[in-house]
Motif scaffolding. Structure first.
Motif, PDB file in Angstrom:
ATOM      1  N   LEU A  14       0.824  -1.211   0.000  1.00  0.00           N
ATOM      2  CA  LEU A  14       0.000   0.000   0.000  1.00  0.00           C
ATOM      3  C   LEU A  14       0.857   1.260   0.000  1.00  0.00           C
ATOM      4  O   LEU A  14       0.544   2.229  -0.691  1.00  0.00           O
ATOM      5  CB  LEU A  14      -0.954   0.000   1.200  1.00  0.00           C
ATOM      6  N   ARG A  15       1.957   1.249   0.750  1.00  0.00           N
ATOM      7  CA  ARG A  15       2.842   2.417   0.788  1.00  0.00           C
ATOM      8  C   ARG A  15       3.531   2.660  -0.551  1.00  0.00           C
ATOM      9  O   ARG A  15       3.969   3.771  -0.819  1.00  0.00           O
ATOM     10  CB  ARG A  15       3.886   2.258   1.886  1.00  0.00           C
ATOM     11  N   SER A  16       3.612   1.635  -1.387  1.00  0.00           N
ATOM     12  CA  SER A  16       4.258   1.791  -2.694  1.00  0.00           C
ATOM     13  C   SER A  16       3.320   2.347  -3.760  1.00  0.00           C
ATOM     14  O   SER A  16       3.754   2.680  -4.865  1.00  0.00           O
ATOM     15  CB  SER A  16       4.821   0.448  -3.169  1.00  0.00           C
ATOM     16  N   ASP A  17       2.038   2.455  -3.449  1.00  0.00           N
ATOM     17  CA  ASP A  17       1.050   2.932  -4.421  1.00  0.00           C
ATOM     18  C   ASP A  17       0.969   4.462  -4.377  1.00  0.00           C
ATOM     19  O   ASP A  17       0.395   5.040  -3.458  1.00  0.00           O
ATOM     20  CB  ASP A  17      -0.314   2.313  -4.138  1.00  0.00           C
ATOM     21  N   ALA A  18       1.532   5.106  -5.383  1.00  0.00           N
ATOM     22  CA  ALA A  18       1.595   6.573  -5.422  1.00  0.00           C
ATOM     23  C   ALA A  18       0.212   7.210  -5.408  1.00  0.00           C
ATOM     24  O   ALA A  18       0.009   8.258  -4.775  1.00  0.00           O
ATOM     25  CB  ALA A  18       2.379   7.028  -6.651  1.00  0.00           C
ATOM     26  N   GLN A  19      -0.750   6.607  -6.078  1.00  0.00           N
ATOM     27  CA  GLN A  19      -2.099   7.167  -6.119  1.00  0.00           C
ATOM     28  C   GLN A  19      -2.738   7.145  -4.726  1.00  0.00           C
ATOM     29  O   GLN A  19      -3.359   8.121  -4.306  1.00  0.00           O
ATOM     30  CB  GLN A  19      -2.961   6.405  -7.113  1.00  0.00           C
ATOM     31  N   LEU A  23      -3.799  10.347  -2.159  1.00  0.00           N
ATOM     32  CA  LEU A  23      -5.100  10.516  -1.494  1.00  0.00           C
ATOM     33  C   LEU A  23      -4.948  10.744   0.012  1.00  0.00           C
ATOM     34  O   LEU A  23      -5.820  11.309   0.658  1.00  0.00           O
ATOM     35  CB  LEU A  23      -5.982   9.284  -1.724  1.00  0.00           C
ATOM     36  N   LEU A  24      -3.806  10.308   0.560  1.00  0.00           N
ATOM     37  CA  LEU A  24      -3.535  10.458   1.991  1.00  0.00           C
ATOM     38  C   LEU A  24      -2.676  11.692   2.274  1.00  0.00           C
ATOM     39  O   LEU A  24      -1.966  11.742   3.271  1.00  0.00           O
ATOM     40  CB  LEU A  24      -2.847   9.200   2.523  1.00  0.00           C
ATOM     41  N   GLY A  25      -2.722  12.665   1.406  1.00  0.00           N
ATOM     42  CA  GLY A  25      -1.986  13.902   1.631  1.00  0.00           C
ATOM     43  C   GLY A  25      -0.506  13.799   1.336  1.00  0.00           C
ATOM     44  O   GLY A  25       0.282  14.615   1.813  1.00  0.00           O
ATOM     45  N   GLY A  26      -0.108  12.779   0.585  1.00  0.00           N
ATOM     46  CA  GLY A  26       1.291  12.638   0.192  1.00  0.00           C
ATOM     47  C   GLY A  26       2.170  11.963   1.230  1.00  0.00           C
ATOM     48  O   GLY A  26       3.386  11.940   1.083  1.00  0.00           O
TER      49      GLY A  26
END
Length: 139
Positions: A14-19, A23-26
């Motif tokens: 999940l941490r590797s998913d840039a999108q 959505l989590l404020g970067g």
């Protein structure tokens, strides 16, 4: 595969998913294993995992049930729903592989979204199932 390995595989993926991170404020730090002491919303927490061996021997594979919670303080459920949709899409695109080489196939993710008792916080709860295949001894 132990619960620890599964948790690590999911959080790392999940941490590797840039999108999703966008959505989590970067901040990839808003994707956590368990309940954080202090964290800004929105955030994602892998909260519950239940395991059971497929054959009676954990080394031959496991079946898991898990829960991922998304918390948001936006006025509507839209932010929590968008994050939940992204997580579902990302985790069901194919198997995850752990550092040990085990493969995890996630399927059947359900979703529920509700406002909490404080009437300010939205929680989206994803519940899913997974099959974990052990590391291939031939490799």
């Amino acid at each position: 595969m132990s619960q620890h390995s599964f948790r690590e595989a999911v959080v790392t993926a999940l941490r590797s998913d840039a999108q999703l991170v966008s959505l989590l404020g970067g901040s990839a730090g808003r994707i956590v294993d368990g309940a954080p002491a202090h964290i800004r919303m929105p955030y994602v927490a892998l909260s519950r995992i239940e395991t059971e061996s497929l054959t009676g021997h954990a080394q031959e594979g496991e079946r898991l049930r898990f829960t991922i919670n998304i918390y948001s303080r936006e006025l509507t459920r839209t932010e929590a729903a968008s994050i939940a949709d992204r997580i579902k899409a990302f985790l069901t695109t194919g198997p995850l592989t752990t550092d040990s080489g085990a493969r995890c196939l996630i399927f059947g993710i359900g979703e529920a979204i509700a406002v909490l008792r404080d009437r300010r916080t939205w929680r989206a709860e994803l519940t899913g199932r997974a099959i974990v295949e052990p590391e291939d001894p031939q490799n």
